[in-house]
Write a protein that holds these residues in place. Sequence first.
Motif, PDB file in Angstrom:
ATOM      1  N   SER A 184      23.120 -31.385 130.697  1.00 53.31           N
ATOM      2  CA  SER A 184      22.140 -30.611 129.920  1.00 53.31           C
ATOM      3  C   SER A 184      22.482 -30.676 128.428  1.00 53.31           C
ATOM      4  N   ILE A 185      23.775 -30.606 128.142  1.00 48.21           N
ATOM      5  CA  ILE A 185      24.193 -30.670 126.732  1.00 48.21           C
ATOM      6  C   ILE A 185      23.883 -32.050 126.159  1.00 48.21           C
ATOM      7  N   LEU A 186      24.212 -33.087 126.937  1.00 47.10           N
ATOM      8  CA  LEU A 186      23.934 -34.456 126.477  1.00 47.10           C
ATOM      9  C   LEU A 186      22.440 -34.622 126.199  1.00 47.10           C
ATOM     10  N   LEU A 187      21.631 -34.147 127.138  1.00 41.35           N
ATOM     11  CA  LEU A 187      20.193 -34.339 126.967  1.00 41.35           C
ATOM     12  C   LEU A 187      19.665 -33.587 125.750  1.00 41.35           C
ATOM     13  N   SER A 188      20.231 -32.405 125.488  1.00 42.76           N
ATOM     14  CA  SER A 188      19.739 -31.658 124.323  1.00 42.76           C
ATOM     15  C   SER A 188      20.040 -32.424 123.037  1.00 42.76           C
ATOM     16  N   HIS A 189      21.120 -33.196 123.030  1.00 43.58           N
ATOM     17  CA  HIS A 189      21.422 -34.019 121.849  1.00 43.58           C
ATOM     18  C   HIS A 189      20.467 -35.207 121.743  1.00 43.58           C
ATOM     19  N   ILE A 190      20.087 -35.778 122.898  1.00 50.44           N
ATOM     20  CA  ILE A 190      19.111 -36.880 122.858  1.00 50.44           C
ATOM     21  C   ILE A 190      17.767 -36.344 122.347  1.00 50.44           C
ATOM     22  N   VAL A 191      17.398 -35.171 122.844  1.00 48.14           N
ATOM     23  CA  VAL A 191      16.128 -34.565 122.431  1.00 48.14           C
ATOM     24  C   VAL A 191      16.140 -34.291 120.923  1.00 48.14           C
ATOM     25  N   LEU A 192      17.269 -33.839 120.426  1.00 48.53           N
ATOM     26  CA  LEU A 192      17.378 -33.586 118.975  1.00 48.53           C
ATOM     27  C   LEU A 192      17.157 -34.888 118.200  1.00 48.53           C
ATOM     28  N   GLY A 193      17.795 -35.965 118.677  1.00 49.98           N
ATOM     29  CA  GLY A 193      17.619 -37.272 118.029  1.00 49.98           C
ATOM     30  C   GLY A 193      16.139 -37.657 118.007  1.00 49.98           C
ATOM     31  N   CYS A 194      15.460 -37.438 119.138  1.00 43.70           N
ATOM     32  CA  CYS A 194      14.038 -37.800 119.220  1.00 43.70           C
ATOM     33  C   CYS A 194      13.194 -36.976 118.244  1.00 43.70           C
ATOM     34  N   LYS A 195      13.515 -35.694 118.123  1.00 38.32           N
ATOM     35  CA  LYS A 195      12.739 -34.851 117.196  1.00 38.32           C
ATOM     36  C   LYS A 195      12.936 -35.336 115.762  1.00 38.32           C
ATOM     37  N   PHE A 196      14.172 -35.702 115.455  1.00 36.82           N
ATOM     38  CA  PHE A 196      14.464 -36.188 114.104  1.00 36.82           C
ATOM     39  C   PHE A 196      13.684 -37.477 113.840  1.00 36.82           C
ATOM     40  N   VAL A 197      13.745 -38.407 114.795  1.00 37.76           N
ATOM     41  CA  VAL A 197      13.069 -39.692 114.599  1.00 37.76           C
ATOM     42  C   VAL A 197      11.557 -39.472 114.526  1.00 37.76           C
ATOM     43  N   CYS A 198      11.042 -38.567 115.348  1.00 38.45           N
ATOM     44  CA  CYS A 198       9.615 -38.260 115.325  1.00 38.45           C
ATOM     45  C   CYS A 198       9.211 -37.794 113.923  1.00 38.45           C
ATOM     46  N   ALA A 199      10.006 -36.901 113.350  1.00 39.20           N
ATOM     47  CA  ALA A 199       9.689 -36.395 112.005  1.00 39.20           C
ATOM     48  C   ALA A 199       9.760 -37.537 110.992  1.00 39.20           C
ATOM     49  N   ALA A 200      10.763 -38.399 111.126  1.00 41.71           N
ATOM     50  CA  ALA A 200      10.922 -39.517 110.188  1.00 41.71           C
ATOM     51  C   ALA A 200       9.768 -40.508 110.325  1.00 41.71           C
ATOM     52  N   VAL A 201       9.340 -40.767 111.575  1.00 37.42           N
ATOM     53  CA  VAL A 201       8.233 -41.708 111.790  1.00 37.42           C
ATOM     54  C   VAL A 201       6.951 -41.127 111.175  1.00 37.42           C
ATOM     55  N   ASN A 202       6.751 -39.812 111.373  1.00 36.31           N
ATOM     56  CA  ASN A 202       5.538 -39.191 110.823  1.00 36.31           C
ATOM     57  C   ASN A 202       5.508 -39.247 109.303  1.00 36.31           C
TER      58      ASN A 202
END
Length: 341
Positions: free
Chosen positions: A34-52
Motif C-alpha cells: 500500500s505504501i509503495l502504491l501510494s508513492h507510484i500514485v504520487l508520481g502519477c499525479k505529479f506527471v499529470c500536472a506536468a503534462v497538463n
Amino acid sequence: MDHAADVYKTDLMTITRHVLNEQSKYPESRGDFSILLSHIVLGCKFVCAAVNKAGLAKLIGLAGETNIQGEEQKKLDVLSNEVFVNALVSSGRTCILVSEEDEEATFVEPSKRGRYCVVFDPLDGSSNIDCGVSIGTIFGIYLIKDGGEPTLEDVLQPGNKMVAAGYCMYGSSCTFVLSTGSGVHGFTLDPSLGEFIMTHPDIKIPKKGKIYSVNEGNAKNWDGPTAKYVEKCKFPTDGSSPKSLRYIGSMVADVHRTLLYGGIFLYPADKKSPNGKLRVLYEVFPMSFLMEQAGGQAFTGKERALDLVPTKIHERSPIFLGSYDEVEEIKALYAAEEKKA
Ligand code: FDP
C-alpha cells in the motif's frame, strides 16, 4: 444513469481505500505494498500536472535547453523519470528499479531498501507529447526472489511472476488502471480532491472486438500470420462486417481503448525489427497482465506473453493482446504457419 445521484455521491472508493481493502484480505500483510502504491500514485499525479502544464510552462523541448529565466529545462520524459525514481526510492519499499529511461537498473541503497522491484516506463508514447495526444506511465511490480541480496535475476522473471501491474493515462482525464492479481479496476483523478476515485470497477474486456489497432505503415515487412489476420479484419470471409482501425501510436491510449471497447492491439515482428518494438519488462508484461486479468489474452507469436523469460532488462518482443477470441485467431494463424514449416 442517474446523474444527480452521481454528482452527490458521498461514499467514494479512492484508490487508497481500495488497496487497503485488498490488503485487509491478507492479515499477515505489513502494508508495504500500500505504501509503495501510494508513492507510484504520487508520481502519477505529479506527471499529470506536468503534462497538463507542458505547453504553458514550455516543459516540452530538448533536455538541456534553457528557458527565458536561464534555467535548464527538462524534457517531460526526463522529468517524469526523476519523479518516479525519487518517489520509488523514498518509499523505502523498493530494491531494484528498471526504467525505460535508464540504461542500467538502479539498485536502491541498503538503508532505503524494501522487498519490491519496480519496472516502469515513466512516460510512454513520448513521440506524442508535442501534439497533446494521450500518453502514460506503465509499471509492473515483482517481489524480490528470496529476500537475499537483490540481483538482476529478480527483474528478469517472467511476467506471470508479477504481483501487480498498471498504467496511468494522461488524456482528457487522468485515469489509473490497476491489477493486483484479482481483477482490473480503473480510477479517475478528481482534480478538485486530488484523489483517484474508482470509476471503472472490475473491468472485463469484451470477448470479441470490432477494432484492430496496428501501425499499418509497417505492413510491407510483416510476417504471414500478421498479414493474414489484418487482411481478414478488412475483408472478412465469414460474412461479418469489417473491423474498424484505430491507432493512436501511444501504447497506453491504444491499450486502454482495447481494454474498454474490446478488439486487438498488435505490435508484431517485422523484417526490419524481428523482435518487434515494444519492451518486455515495462510495456509487454504489464499490459499482458492487465489483459489476462480482464479476461483477454496476450501472445507473442510464439507463446503466452507472460511466460516469456527475459534475458535483458530492455528486451523487446512482438505482442498481440486484447479480446480473447481475437487473440485465439492470431494463435491459430501462427499454429498453421508452424505446421507448414
Ligand atoms: P513512442 O515511440 O512514442 O514512445 O514504445 C513506445 C511507443 O511510443 C508506444 O507507446 C507505441 O505504442 C509505439 O511506440 C508506437 O510505435 P510506432 O510509431 O512504430 O507505431
